[in-house]
Structure formats: C-alpha cells, structure tokens
Design a protein around this motif. Structure first.
Motif, PDB file in Angstrom:
ATOM      1  N   UNK A  13       2.941 -10.216  -9.550  1.00 10.64           N
ATOM      2  CA  UNK A  13       2.212  -9.792  -8.361  1.00 10.64           C
ATOM      3  C   UNK A  13       3.058  -9.331  -7.204  1.00 10.64           C
ATOM      4  N   UNK A  14       4.172  -9.999  -6.929  1.00  6.86           N
ATOM      5  CA  UNK A  14       4.971  -9.636  -5.756  1.00  6.86           C
ATOM      6  C   UNK A  14       5.657  -8.296  -5.934  1.00  6.86           C
ATOM      7  N   UNK A  15       5.777  -7.825  -7.179  1.00  5.53           N
ATOM      8  CA  UNK A  15       6.369  -6.511  -7.440  1.00  5.53           C
ATOM      9  C   UNK A  15       5.321  -5.403  -7.554  1.00  5.53           C
ATOM     10  N   UNK A  16       4.080  -5.759  -7.512  1.00  6.50           N
ATOM     11  CA  UNK A  16       2.994  -4.807  -7.736  1.00  6.50           C
ATOM     12  C   UNK A  16       2.991  -3.636  -6.746  1.00  6.50           C
ATOM     13  N   UNK A  17       3.202  -3.858  -5.436  1.00  6.11           N
ATOM     14  CA  UNK A  17       3.142  -2.723  -4.506  1.00  6.11           C
ATOM     15  C   UNK A  17       4.125  -1.610  -4.842  1.00  6.11           C
ATOM     16  N   UNK A  18       5.247  -1.946  -5.485  1.00  9.61           N
ATOM     17  CA  UNK A  18       6.215  -0.913  -5.842  1.00  9.61           C
ATOM     18  C   UNK A  18       5.737  -0.070  -7.021  1.00  9.61           C
ATOM     19  N   UNK A  19       4.769  -0.594  -7.790  1.00  6.89           N
ATOM     20  CA  UNK A  19       4.272   0.118  -8.966  1.00  6.89           C
ATOM     21  C   UNK A  19       2.965   0.850  -8.697  1.00  6.89           C
ATOM     22  N   UNK A  20       2.185   0.359  -7.735  1.00 10.40           N
ATOM     23  CA  UNK A  20       0.902   0.972  -7.395  1.00 10.40           C
ATOM     24  C   UNK A  20       0.940   1.345  -5.921  1.00 10.40           C
ATOM     25  N   UNK A  21       1.142   2.605  -5.635  1.00  8.72           N
ATOM     26  CA  UNK A  21       1.212   3.079  -4.251  1.00  8.72           C
ATOM     27  C   UNK A  21      -0.195   3.398  -3.747  1.00  8.72           C
ATOM     28  N   UNK A  36      -3.287   0.119   9.595  1.00 10.76           N
ATOM     29  CA  UNK A  36      -2.811  -0.642   8.456  1.00 10.76           C
ATOM     30  C   UNK A  36      -1.380  -0.220   8.155  1.00 10.76           C
ATOM     31  N   UNK A  37      -0.735  -1.001   7.318  1.00 13.03           N
ATOM     32  CA  UNK A  37       0.654  -0.745   6.949  1.00 13.03           C
ATOM     33  C   UNK A  37       0.712  -0.250   5.519  1.00 13.03           C
ATOM     34  N   UNK A  38       1.497   0.794   5.275  1.00 10.14           N
ATOM     35  CA  UNK A  38       1.664   1.341   3.934  1.00 10.14           C
ATOM     36  C   UNK A  38       3.086   1.836   3.777  1.00 10.14           C
ATOM     37  N   UNK A  39       3.797   1.294   2.768  1.00 12.01           N
ATOM     38  CA  UNK A  39       5.177   1.700   2.488  1.00 12.01           C
ATOM     39  C   UNK A  39       6.054   1.629   3.736  1.00 12.01           C
ATOM     40  N   UNK A 449       3.974   4.569 -11.346  1.00  8.55           N
ATOM     41  CA  UNK A 449       4.992   3.542 -11.541  1.00  8.55           C
ATOM     42  C   UNK A 449       4.545   2.469 -12.511  1.00  8.55           C
ATOM     43  N   UNK A 450       3.275   2.143 -12.467  1.00  7.20           N
ATOM     44  CA  UNK A 450       2.725   1.154 -13.393  1.00  7.20           C
ATOM     45  C   UNK A 450       2.748   1.688 -14.819  1.00  7.20           C
ATOM     46  N   UNK A 451       2.329   2.927 -14.989  1.00  7.79           N
ATOM     47  CA  UNK A 451       2.315   3.527 -16.319  1.00  7.79           C
ATOM     48  C   UNK A 451       3.720   3.638 -16.905  1.00  7.79           C
ATOM     49  N   UNK A 452       4.713   3.840 -16.038  1.00  7.74           N
ATOM     50  CA  UNK A 452       6.089   3.992 -16.512  1.00  7.74           C
ATOM     51  C   UNK A 452       6.629   2.717 -17.155  1.00  7.74           C
ATOM     52  N   UNK A 505     -14.055  -7.693 -10.762  1.00 12.64           N
ATOM     53  CA  UNK A 505     -14.688  -6.478 -11.288  1.00 12.64           C
ATOM     54  C   UNK A 505     -13.928  -5.197 -10.987  1.00 12.64           C
ATOM     55  N   UNK A 506     -12.949  -5.252 -10.070  1.00 12.85           N
ATOM     56  CA  UNK A 506     -12.219  -4.052  -9.688  1.00 12.85           C
ATOM     57  C   UNK A 506     -10.827  -3.995 -10.282  1.00 12.85           C
ATOM     58  N   UNK A 507     -10.091  -2.997  -9.864  1.00 13.94           N
ATOM     59  CA  UNK A 507      -8.763  -2.735 -10.393  1.00 13.94           C
ATOM     60  C   UNK A 507      -7.762  -3.770  -9.881  1.00 13.94           C
ATOM     61  N   UNK A 508      -6.821  -4.167 -10.732  1.00 14.18           N
ATOM     62  CA  UNK A 508      -5.729  -5.032 -10.298  1.00 14.18           C
ATOM     63  C   UNK A 508      -5.842  -6.458 -10.738  1.00 14.18           C
TER      64      UNK A 508
END
Length: 732
Positions: A13-21, A36-39, A449-452, A505-508
């Motif tokens: 989980x803690x690495x997830x933001x790097x894989x799903x932008x 909000x904060x993003x990247x 990044x997730x697919x990779x 029910x959602x993604x993630x």
C-alpha cells in the motif's frame, strides 16, 4: 524468487501512489471550492468556474523558502484570500500570493493538537485535562481542571486509546477526542468514567533503556463485566472558559467514544450538538441533542429491535442520520433493508425497495441526497448517488451508470467530488452538481506503472453461499505470469467483519487488497470474499453473524466459493489451499484451518482475537449478543485445537493493547496440550498494527506461505524497506 519478492514489495500500500497516478484525491473543502495534493504539488478546484489550477506558484514559493520546487517542506496547506498558510519546522507561515513574501504568524500545531476551524486555537491534553493554546502567541489556558486518572477529559476508553502506538511514535498520547463547533467558539468532548473497570496487563520484555521488563496496566472491559466505561458529554466554551455538562446520564463508551466514531456532531450553525446513544445490548438506538448554553438534553428519535439497531452497518462510515428544520432523517432496517425515514410532524418513509442506503450526502428542504447500494444489477455493493423529496416522492438516480461512486460533498453542500470506478476499472474523478452534470474533471487514474509490474486487474466473482440460495460476492486475483494451463496454489484472505466488509466495490481495494495483490505477485491465486454476516447488504444478510461469531464470517461460504470457482477455473489447485489474515482475519484464518482441515492446509494468523470471551465487551455484545458463557465458549479457537493438521504460523505483538497477546498465547497453550506442531512469532515492542515492525512481519508471512504452500525456498536474507507510518491514522 527474489524478483517476485521485489515485485510484491512494489505492490504494498505505501508504494501504491508511485504506481497509480491520479487515482485518489483527498479534498480540503472551503466555501464550495477545494484543494488537494498530487505528486508533491497542490491544486485548487473551483467547480463554479469549472477550473482546476495550481493553488499557487510552486517555483516562486520554493524560491522564497530556499528549496527545490519539488521539495516543498510541508504536506498540507490552508488557502486564504490572496495567501497560502503552511507549517515548517514548528512555525506557521503565511505567504502572500501577490509578492510571495513570507510572514511568521505563530506556532504550528503539534501532532496531538486539535485545531479549530478558523485556525486560531488548538485543544490539547495536559495530564487528565484539556487545555487551549492560541497559535499566534502560544498562550495556554486550562479548559478543565478536575480530570483524574479514572475520569479524564477528551480520551477514549483506555482499551481504545492506542497507548502503545503513541509510545511507538514518541507521542505522549494520540490527539484529544473533541469536536469543534463550526464557528470555533465551543468544543464538544466528554469526561470518561472508568472507575471500577477491570484491569488488563501487558509486559514489555525489552524496554528501550535496556532495563527490567516493564508492566503496562490499563482498563479493559470484557463481555459480561459488570462495569463498562461511560462518557459524560460536555461542552467547553473557549471564550469564557466555562464547561457545560450535558444534563443526561453518561452514555456507554466501552471502546471508543461517539466523537471518534463520528456519532457526535454539531449543527451547522453551532446552535446544538447531537449524539447517538446505544444500550448495552445494542438493540436500542437514540438520537439526542444538547443545548450548548444550558446543557439541556432532548431526545429527537429512538428505535428498538430484536437484534442490533445500527445507525450504519459499516462502523467505519458516518451514521446515516441528519437533523434538518423539517425533522430528523433517520436510517432504519425495520423493513429488512436500510432505508430513510423522516421523523417530523409525522413519520414518512422516504425510500423503499430491495436495496440499501449507505450514506446521507446532503439534506435540505428540496430533499435528501444520498448514496445507495443494490441498484446495480450485477453488483449489490456498487454505490450510486440518488435523491428523494421529503415526502418520499421523486426518487432519482443522479449517477445512472453501473460504476461504483465514492463521494465527498462540498462544505456548503453545493456539489460533490465523485470517484467512479469498479474493481477492474480505474477511477475517473470529477466534480458534479446535484443534477449529475459534470462541472469539472479532476483526474483520470494512470495505471501504467501498476501494469508494468505484471499486475492484472482482479476478477469480480459471484457464487452461491453454502446455504445453496444466497448469492455472495468476492474478488479473485490471478497470479503474475498467469498461464491457464498451469495449476496454482490458492490463498483465502478473509476478514469476517461484522463491523466492516472485506471487499470494496471500487478500484484499489484498500490495504487488504494490496496485501492480496502482493501475494499474487509471489505466484498465488488469491480469493477475498464477503460471506454472510458481513455488512453492506440487507438486514438478514448482516444478522447472519448475530449470535454466530464463531463461524468467522461464514467460512462455509468460503469453502463453497472455492469449490464452485474451481469447477470453471481448473488452474485453481484445491489440493494446495492456504489462508492468512490479521486481527479478525487472524481469528478467521485459524478457524478455517480448525473447522476445515481437509481444505485449508497452511495458514498465517496475525494478532487474532481467538477467544471472544476475552476480547472487547463491545465486540461480542454488539455483534454476537449479550454475554452467555456457554454460547461464547463456542467462539474460542482453542476449543478446536485438537483438529489442527496443517502448517500454522501465529504472530502477535507483545504490546498489542487492542487484541491482547494473551489471546494468541492461550491458543498456543491449547495447541501444545493437544500435541500439535505450529510456529509462533511474538514481536517484542509491537502493537496491533506492527508499526515499525510491519516490514519484518510481512516478510515472515511471505516466507511461510511460499515455503509451505508454493513449495519454493524464499530468497535468503531478503529485507523489505522500512514501511513509513501514515500520519493520517493519528486522526483515527
């Protein structure tokens, strides 16, 4: 095998933001806009103008601070007219956006401060009392003065105060249990009364100073105990320094308070505070209001039933109750499904049908806007945004697709942020008006990044429960490098509830989903299932857990699911089935191995509550029914210890003050008495979440399952990188 471990670590989980932008937006609303904060950058969204833009010039602000643009030394901001406010190094700074000049405006709040909505004050604990700090000057003054060790202000019950976690983080305690009024004039809190509550003990075998073991003693109520913690609701006026206790009997608060559960809140104009109260058997629910000037208490609504009466099935969600001028919008399952009723001059059922209201988003004279599940034919858990008038007419689906919608409402009720996805469809995040019209698109998740990593989207599955009638749902994760001609060992990853579900029910899929995805990267097929007794469906479905906590979230449904899925997926090797889980999932993992030893041959159970007689009173009594020694004895895994046949690893933190380690040790004793082989890992100094130790615990779990179920040798000396603590967890 080492490459698989590296991939599995990427998926935690803690690495997830790097894989799903762009997959998650955490809005901070103000006057109908949000930021909000993003990247590492801050963005501001103005729905009325249909605009998303940088909240400020990041390069100019970085230059003013003397740092690189991508290294701003703060993680949160407040936007004011023409300025941005943030904290750096214990100091609160204001940056004028016209000139980008910086001004020190006071002391930054600490990690255990509760800051007022206007940002001027913070409430904090000192000893057993609550104090007020003016952030601009640092001036401090007491708000209460009569707190004691057994009757402190602004705390949860001892057993729900996460004392070990606070110590692990170097804090004197977690933030105070308070709720600020919207106008920042008052604070709603309570004085906890734990006089006479029985004691629990933990031994810290290896304290940091290297000295003798340390005994930690605190109060912890068990099912059937005569005395439970109680909370006296109190309003504190920060301007006058006066305390106004509620003129009502203290309410039961055996674990955490209604404030922590968001079951106490303020009217929008601060004219009243509200709280929900439940009887000890959880069969009566009452809504009360408190006059902050006088402490007078009124009863606004009440309902009783033959089993638990709940303001919401999922305890992690806010109560489905709203007070409006026309009356009380009230959630009830009295007709078998979760629907809304308006208690005003007369009671009107606002919604009806074979579906369930999940959340009230907004309510005014035009009607009630809410989230409902069960309106999508293919998936009863997917959420839709709906509206109904206050006379029960005009039901409308505002979102009319088949996606799941996770929603955050603007502070002024003007619009809502909508994240639309499914288990296998990444989120598209937009702001919508109440007519469903998209006002601005905020983000589309980039999963490249997730697919990779070799990740494949999990498959939503539907099977028939063990009763041969009920449909139950889950997700199935395929192993990486999947080949349908091969056969793969299977892992069941349960969480039995009944207070929260296992599958989202959602993604993630949240942290439990990330744990499952990591296992798929190691080469396992993984099943997660919501069996009967878990929340999110009709009343009877949830009540399948009532008086039946020993079935572990209906593990017979899990066995039925594995067998049905294998009929059409021959790559699932049912000769190699394992199970792993944490907390309630740890109980279920052991229960699965003991009840179905011919199915589950390998298991890992982290910090399981293996005997419900010796776990929190609120757990057994609310979800299983009033304490009965004979009934509760059947909810003890130790009673089945002689049935263990497979490979079992038990893990527990020695300072777990939630699911106390004696629950695992008692089970270990019963296994020893039955002459059973098993592995036991007690982690010195660790609490319930294994903060600071979770990298080691995860690696040991992987090693055990890889060795005994996959039939491979783990990579020698592999070490996961330390897992950072998420500070948002401090807020509960």
């Amino acid at each position: 095998m080492e490459s698989r471990y590296r991939t599995a670590e990427q998926l935690l989980g803690h690495n997830r933001p790097a894989l799903v932008r762009g997959g998650k937006v955490r809005p901070v609303w103000r006057n109908g806009t949000f930021w909000y904060r993003s990247d590492g950058r801050f963005l501001r969204v103005d729905p009325a103008r249909g605009v998303q833009e940088p909240a400020f010039d990041h390069e100019r602000l970085a230059a003013a601070l003397g740092v690189e643009p991508g290294a701003l030394p703060f993680g949160a901001i407040t936007l004011e007219d023409g300025a941005v406010v943030f904290d750096v190094g214990g100091t609160r700074l204001r940056c004028a956006l016209g000139t980008y000049t910086l001004t020190e405006i006071g002391r930054a709040p600490g990690p255990v401060d509760a800051v007022s909505p206007d940002g001027r004050h913070a409430v904090f604990r000192k000893g057993h009392d609550l104090w007020l700090r003016e952030l601009a000057t640092g001036a401090e003054s007491p708000l209460t003065a009569d707190g004691t060790a057994e009757q402190p202000y602004g705390t949860n019950a001892d057993s729900g105060s996460a004392r070990t976690l606070a110590r692990r983080l170097g804090l004197p305690y977690l933030p105070p249990v308070v709720s600020w009024s919207p106008d920042s004039r008052r604070v709603l809190t309570h004085r906890m009364d734990e006089r006479g509550v029985k004691l629990m003990h933990l031994v810290e075998s290896a304290p940091a100073d290297g000295g003798r073991p340390v005994l930690h003693t605190y109060r912890y109520a068990l099912p059937g105990d005569a005395i439970l913690p109680r909370a006296e609701m109190t309003v504190l006026d920060v301007e006058t320094g006066t305390a106004v206790p509620a003129k009502a009997e203290p309410l039961l608060a055996p674990y955490v308070s209604p404030i922590t559960l968001r079951r106490a809140w303020w009217a929008r104009d601060g004219s009243a505070a509200y709280y929900l109260e439940q009887t000890r058997d959880y069969r009566t629910l009452t809504l009360r209001s408190v006059d902050p000037e006088t402490g007078e208490v009124r009863t606004l609504a009440e309902e009783s039933g033959p089993t638990r009466v709940e303001p919401v099935q999922n305890v992690a969600c806010p109560p489905i109750v709203k007070v409006i001028p026309e009356g009380v919008v009230w959630f009830s399952q009295r007709d078998g499904f979760g629907h809304l009723y308006l208690h005003g001059e007369r009671t009107v059922q606002l919604t009806r049908g074979e579906w369930n209201v999940q959340e009230i988003l907004h309510a005014d004279s035009s009607g009630v806007f809410f989230v409902a599940a069960g309106l999508v034919e293919d998936d009863p858990y997917r959420r839709q945004v709906c509206k109904v008038a206050l006379d029960g007419t005009g039901f409308t689906r505002i979102t009319d697709d088949d996606l799941d919608h996770a929603v955050s409402v603007a502070d002024d009720g003007s619009c809502f942020l909508d994240s639309a996805s499914t288990v296998d469809v990444p989120p598209v995040i937009t702001v919508r008006g109440w007519d469903g019209r998209i006002l601005v698109e905020v983000s589309r998740a980039d999963v490249s990044g997730l697919l990779a990593t070799g990740w494949q989207a999990p498959e939503r599955v539907k099977v028939t429960a063990a009763d041969g009638v009920t449909e139950v749902y889950g997700v199935l994760y395929r192993p990486h490098d999947f080949d349908p001609a091969q056969r793969y060992p299977v892992l069941d990853h349960p969480y039995p509830g009944p207070q929260v579900g296992r599958v989202e029910p959602g993604f993630g899929q949240g942290q439990l989903g990330y744990d499952a995805e990591a296992m798929a990267a190691l080469g396992f097929a993984v099943l997660a299932l919501d069996g009967r007794g878990t929340p999110g469906r009709d009343k009877a479905f949830h009540d399948a857990s009532y008086g039946a906590l020993g079935n572990g979230g209906h593990l017979d449904d899990h066995v039925a699911a594995l067998r049905q899925l294998a009929e059409t997926r021959p790559w699932l090797d049912l000769d190699r089935v394992g199970v792993f889980g944490r907390s309630g999932g740890g109980f279920a993992a052991v229960r699965a191995m003991l009840q179905y030893p011919d199915v589950f041959t390998v298991g890992v159970a982290d910090c399981g509550n293996h005997d419900q007689r010796l776990y929190h009173s609120i757990w057994g009594e609310s979800y299983g029914g009033p304490f009965d020694p004979e009934t509760y004895a059947h909810w003890d895994n130790g009673e089945l210890a002689d049935r263990l046949q497979g490979k079992l690893l038990l893990v527990h933190g020695e300072l777990d003050d939630n699911v106390t380690p004696h629950l695992t040790m008692r089970l270990a004793g019963r296994l020893i008495a039955a002459n059973k082989d098993f592995d036991l890992l007690i982690v010195p100094g660790a609490e319930h979440g294994f903060v600071g130790f979770d990298d080691y615990v995860i690696r040991r779990r992987w090693d055990f399952l890889v060795r005994h179920l996959l039939g491979a040798e783990p990579p020698a000396g592999y070490r996961l990188a330390p897992i950072p603590f998420d500070p948002e967890l401090l807020a509960g």
